[in-house]
Design an enzyme around this catalytic site. Structure first.
Site, PDB file in Angstrom:
ATOM      1  N   GLU A 100      27.207 -12.164   4.266  1.00  0.00           N
ATOM      2  CA  GLU A 100      27.729 -10.926   3.658  1.00  0.00           C
ATOM      3  C   GLU A 100      27.646  -9.739   4.621  1.00  0.00           C
ATOM      4  OE1 GLU A 100      26.364 -10.115  -0.340  1.00  0.00           O
ATOM      5  OE2 GLU A 100      26.739  -7.976  -0.080  1.00  0.00           O
ATOM      6  N   LYS A 298      19.681  -8.898  -7.027  1.00  0.00           N
ATOM      7  CA  LYS A 298      20.583  -9.621  -6.107  1.00  0.00           C
ATOM      8  C   LYS A 298      20.487  -8.984  -4.716  1.00  0.00           C
ATOM      9  CE  LYS A 298      24.731 -10.672  -4.122  1.00  0.00           C
ATOM     10  NZ  LYS A 298      25.316 -10.095  -2.913  1.00  0.00           N
ATOM     11  N   ASP A 314      13.501 -23.332   1.034  1.00  0.00           N
ATOM     12  CA  ASP A 314      14.402 -23.704  -0.063  1.00  0.00           C
ATOM     13  C   ASP A 314      14.776 -22.452  -0.868  1.00  0.00           C
ATOM     14  OD1 ASP A 314      15.487 -24.560  -2.457  1.00  0.00           O
ATOM     15  OD2 ASP A 314      14.125 -26.248  -2.694  1.00  0.00           O
ATOM     16  N   HIS A 411      29.855  -0.915   3.469  1.00  0.00           N
ATOM     17  CA  HIS A 411      30.478  -2.228   3.250  1.00  0.00           C
ATOM     18  C   HIS A 411      31.822  -2.301   3.916  1.00  0.00           C
ATOM     19  CE1 HIS A 411      28.979  -4.886  -0.226  1.00  0.00           C
ATOM     20  NE2 HIS A 411      27.986  -4.505   0.526  1.00  0.00           N
TER      21      HIS A 411
END
Ligand code: MEV
Length: 456
Positions: A100, A298, A314, A411
């Protein structure tokens, strides 16, 4: 139905059944040929692509192929570094694997910001891992509770050979409890075992011990004196570790006097106090509202997962655990918290992280091994501190943007690069576009029009 303009080869592909028996038995090249031939319009190009995405060293490729089944290629993700992370007085360059845009830039920028303000602090609050044996037993619950001390001794005794190594490293089985679910589900019980697995994530160790417990438990009931015939029949349903490890926990935090925000605040046309309070409010909102909390967390996992992936751990286990922890009081909430008291801003993240630095992928994946070297070959506890810190930094970066410029600003700068690459811009066009879009809204169509104009 008539499919106008479609050639017969394509039609043939569409009509194929696309099922196969024995796919796993094919060689890699046979798998690729079947896949490309069945599903890809330009099968030669697909075949070429799949065969290209491999490691040049066949031995290493062999190791990578061993991580999963039916592998046909390696899937590339960017491997980045976020430097200047000052954590507990030590500076780290942190490897991050993430696709991202702006995550690594935000982490690096937050690291730099806090480097000048005393750095990050982190402490491990616990390293306990858990496992369960789920079983049904038809007898009286009080009777089971009464014989549990003997059952427990028998189960622990059955695992001596499995735990010898871990015991020597200072770990092993910490405790074993009996939990009754009688009130909800008649005859259902659970053995809940706690473990210390030192520097390993410990999944194999824990699962082996649990399966041994399961065998020994069934055996115990067949032999224990004074049980009725039906009480001899314990049914183990399953034995598996729990990825919910609320006591494998780490806390990372930053703090500084509010005035330390003066420059940042001024650049946003605010004063430092307003900025600090607005930040605390943004975090508070994520504690109150699960919709916001999910996005907020998130953002934390943007950083956490990237380090977890880079170090061969993991990420599914880490995420599953963190989200359960975020709901521990019955409502999903922010994992981070923020206070502003007596002129001091404090931002904190408390998060369960069951990580390992030995065993599994950590020593097999060449880049995971390299990541650990770059981090100074940390213990699992130190890696917990580093990873939590990156999560906090990521969260800081995201919330700082949200309450000031908005998230699209950063972004879109990164997104612009992706669009320019996608549209095949040359360096001159890219430089012109970066300049032009400094004060313009970036969108795919706007960039395409800009390039078209440049090219005409
Ligand atoms: C985007 O990947 C993550 C953010 O949405 C996190 C947040 O909103 O706090 C920016």
């Amino acid at each position: 139905m008539k499919l106008v303009g479609m050639d017969s080869r394509r039609l043939l592909k569409l009509n194929m059944t696309k099922t196969i028996n024995g796919f796993s038995k094919l060689s890699k090249i046979e798998k690729i040929k079947w896949l490309a031939g069945q599903f890809c319009e330009d099968s030669a190009a697909a075949e070429q692509e799949f065969t290209t995405w491999k490691h040049p060293d066949a031995a290493i490729q062999n190791v990578i192929d061993g991580f999963a089944e039916n592998t046909v290629a390696n899937y590339a993700l960017p491997y980045s570094i976020a430097p200047n992370f000052l954590i507990n007085g030590k500076t780290y360059a942190v490897p991050m694997v993430i696709e991202e845009s702006s995550v690594v830039a935000a982490a690096s920028s937050a690291a730099k910001f806090w480097q000048a303000r005393g750095g990050f602090h982190a402490e491990v609050l616990g390293t306990v891992k858990l496992g369960q044996v789920h079983f049904y037993w038809p007898g009286n619950p009080d009777k089971l509770r009464a014989i549990f001390p003997e059952l427990k001794a028998c189960l622990l005794d059955a695992c001596g050979d499995l735990t010898a190594n871990m015991d020597q490293r200072g770990g092993g089985i910490l405790d074993l409890d009996l939990i009754s679910f009688e009130a909800i589900e008649p005859e259902y019980y659970q053995l809940r075992a706690s473990f210390e697995t030192c520097d390993s994530m410990g999944a194999n160790f824990i699962n082996s011990v649990l399966e041994r417990f399961a065998d020994a438990l069934e055996d115990f009931f067949t032999r224990f004196p004074g049980l009725s015939d039906s009480e001899r029949d314990a049914e183990v349903v399953m034995s598996i570790l729990s990825n919910y490890t609320p006591n494998c926990l780490v806390r990372a935090w930053v703090e500084c006097p509010i005035e330390s925000f003066a420059d940042l605040a001024r650049s946003q046309g605010m004063d430092a106090t307003t900025l600090a309070h607005r930040f605390a409010r943004a975090v508070r909102i994520a504690q109150i509202d699960p919709y916001r909390a999910t996005t907020h967390n998130k953002g934390i996992y943007n950083g956490i997962d990237a380090v977890v992936l880079a170090t061969g751990n993991d990420f599914r286990a880490i995420e599953a655990c963190g989200h359960t922890y975020a709901s521990r009081d019955g409502q999903y909430r922010s994992l981070s918290s923020c206070t502003v008291h007596d002129g001091i801003f404090r931002f904190e993240l408390e998060i369960p992280l069951a990580l390992g630095t030995v065993g599994g992928l950590t020593s097999l994946h060449p880049l995971a091994k390299r990541s650990l070297e770059i981090l100074g070959n940390p213990s699992a506890r130190e890696l917990m501190c580093i990873t939590a810190t990156v999560g906090l930094a990521q969260n800081f970066g995201a919330v700082r943007s949200l309450i000031t410029t908005g998230i699209q600003h950063g972004h879109m700068k990164m997104h612009l690069t992706n669009i320019l690459n996608h549209l095949g811009s040359n360096p001159e066009e890219a430089a012109a576009a970066q300049q032009f879009f400094q004060n313009q809204t970036v969108s795919f169509s706007a960039v395409r029009s800009f390039l078209a104009e440049q090219r005409s």
